[in-house]
Design an enzyme around this catalytic site. Sequence first.
Site, mmCIF file in Angstrom:
data_model
loop_
_atom_site.group_PDB
_atom_site.id
_atom_site.type_symbol
_atom_site.label_atom_id
_atom_site.label_comp_id
_atom_site.label_asym_id
_atom_site.label_seq_id
_atom_site.Cartn_x
_atom_site.Cartn_y
_atom_site.Cartn_z
ATOM 1 N N ASP A 234 -6.820 -0.386 6.447
ATOM 2 C CA ASP A 234 -6.057 0.777 5.994
ATOM 3 C C ASP A 234 -4.595 0.689 6.409
ATOM 4 O O ASP A 234 -4.275 0.252 7.514
ATOM 5 C CB ASP A 234 -6.686 2.049 6.600
ATOM 6 C CG ASP A 234 -6.022 3.319 6.115
ATOM 7 O OD1 ASP A 234 -6.101 3.596 4.904
ATOM 8 O OD2 ASP A 234 -5.400 4.023 6.937
ATOM 9 N N GLU A 264 -4.727 -2.599 2.438
ATOM 10 C CA GLU A 264 -4.156 -1.571 1.557
ATOM 11 C C GLU A 264 -2.647 -1.508 1.817
ATOM 12 O O GLU A 264 -2.192 -0.900 2.780
ATOM 13 C CB GLU A 264 -4.796 -0.205 1.835
ATOM 14 C CG GLU A 264 -4.249 0.890 0.942
ATOM 15 C CD GLU A 264 -3.856 2.159 1.695
ATOM 16 O OE1 GLU A 264 -3.467 3.138 1.022
ATOM 17 O OE2 GLU A 264 -3.907 2.175 2.945
#
Length: 495
Positions: A234, A264
Site C-alpha cells: 500500500d 500501489e
Amino acid sequence: MQNGTILQFFHWYYPSDGSLWKKLKEEAPRLVELGFTAVWLPPAYKGTSGGYSIGYDVYDIYDLGEFDQKGSVRTKYGTKEEYIDAIHSAQQAGLEIYADIVLNHKGGADEAEIVKVRRVNPDNRNEFISEPFDIEAYTKFTFPGRKGKYSQFIWDYKCFSGVDYDQKTKETAIFSILNEYGEGWDEVVDDEKGNYDYLMYDDIDFRNPAVRDELRRWGEWYWKETGLNGFRLDAVKHITPAFYNDWLDHMRNMTGKNLFAVGEYWAPGKLPLLLKYIDATQGRMSLFDASLHHNFEAASKGGKDFDLTTIFNDSLVAARPELAVTVVGNHDTQPLQSLEAPVEQWFDPLAHALILLREKGYPCVFYPDLYSSTYKDKGHDGQEYEIFLPACENIEKLLQARKLFAYGQQRDWLDHPNCIGWTREGDDEHPGSGCAVLLSNGEEGFKTMEIGKGHAGKTFTDHLGKYPGEVTINEEGQGEFHVGAGSVSVWTMAG
C-alpha cells in the site's frame, strides 16, 4: 501454464459482519473454476476502528483478529483463525494468496507524548513555517490488549517522522517530528507537495534502524503464521524505495521463495513516475497500471469521440509489461472514494477484454465486477448517495475465455478510432485455444483478421453471445469478424 488472473476479494463497503474470510473459504473452488489463480485480500490486522476498520488505518500489525483491542476481537473480515483457515483452504483449491501490506503509517496510539515538531507548509512539505515547539501527540503504541505476545516492541515518537494533530491545542496541521534520525522527511521518488512522505496518521520513519528491524521480524512472523504467496504493498509513493528494497530482499531470502509483490503507486496519466519508481526498486515489484486505468476512464466517458487506437498510450503494460498489473477498478477508484474514477458501465466489458484477453500484463479483477455491490455513503459534496455497482456484463465468460482460449501468438489491429481488434492463435498446450476479439465504441463494426492457417476451415462463434452467426476461417487463416455497436465480441471455435 494457465494464464494468471488476480481477484481483489473485497471492496471499501464490504459489510462489517466478519464474514469475508468464511466467504473466501466457501468461494475458493468456484474462483478456481472461473479461472482465477490468485486472490488479493484486504489488510488483515486491527485498525483504529476495530471491527469496522477497512484496514488502512493500521493500529496493531500483530493482531490478525486475535486480541480484544479497539472494541473488538475480530476484524471487519473475521478472526485470525478464520483468516488462516481461509488462506489454507484457498491455497489447497489452487489459489495463491496476496496480503495487503500497510506500513506507511499507524493510527490509534495508546498514549500521548510531548513531542518537539515544526509546522510545514502542506502544499510544500519541505518548507518549514515555524520554529521548533512542543505538541502533545498520540505516538506511543503499547498494545495493552496483546500484552507483548509475538513482539514486545513499543512504538514511540522516535519511530515516526510526522503527525497531523496536537492533542493539547486541538490543532490539525502537518507537523514534522524532530528526532535523532534526521530532520524533515524520508526520501521518496516524487516531488509532489515538495515531498509526499507524509500521508496520514503517525508517519513511520524508516530512517530508524529499530523500526526497520521490527518490520523485518514482523514480516517473518506474518509469513510463518499464514504461508502467504505474495504482497500488495500500500501507498508505496509515500515510502522510501530503500525500505521495500531491503524488506522484499529479506522476505525472499528468508522464505527461499520468489514471493510476488505489487505496489500501489497511484499516478494516473503519469507513466514516467511509475518507471522512475521501478528504476528505484530495480524491478523488485510490479505496479498497478494507473495509467491504463486512466485511459479506460477517459474512454468510458468519451464514447465514440475517444480514439481507441490510443488506448494503450503511456500505459505501463505497453512500457514494462512484465511488471504491469492491469485493473479496471479498485477500492480507491470506486464511487464515493478518495480517488473516485469509475469506468462507466457500458465500457466495463470492453476494458475487461483489454486486460484479460491480451498476452501482456497480469490482470486484477475487482470484487464488485464479479459479485456486484450496493452501498450508501456521503459524496465529496456532503450529500448522501446510494450506489449500485452491477457485475460486469459477461464477466464469467470473459474469465473463461482467458482461461481456455487466450493463448499463443497475438496479432493486432489497433488501427481504427472506433473499432479495434486482435487475435490469439492458440497453442498446443491448450487444445481448442485461439480467439479473435473485436471492440467498438461507436457503430457496429467488422475486420478481416488473421488467426493462423492452423485454423483454416474451422468455424468460430461469439463466445459472449453478443453477435449472431458464424465465421469460417479461410485457407490463409483469415476470417471476417463482427462486433455490435458499443460492444465487444470474442470469437472462439464453435462446439
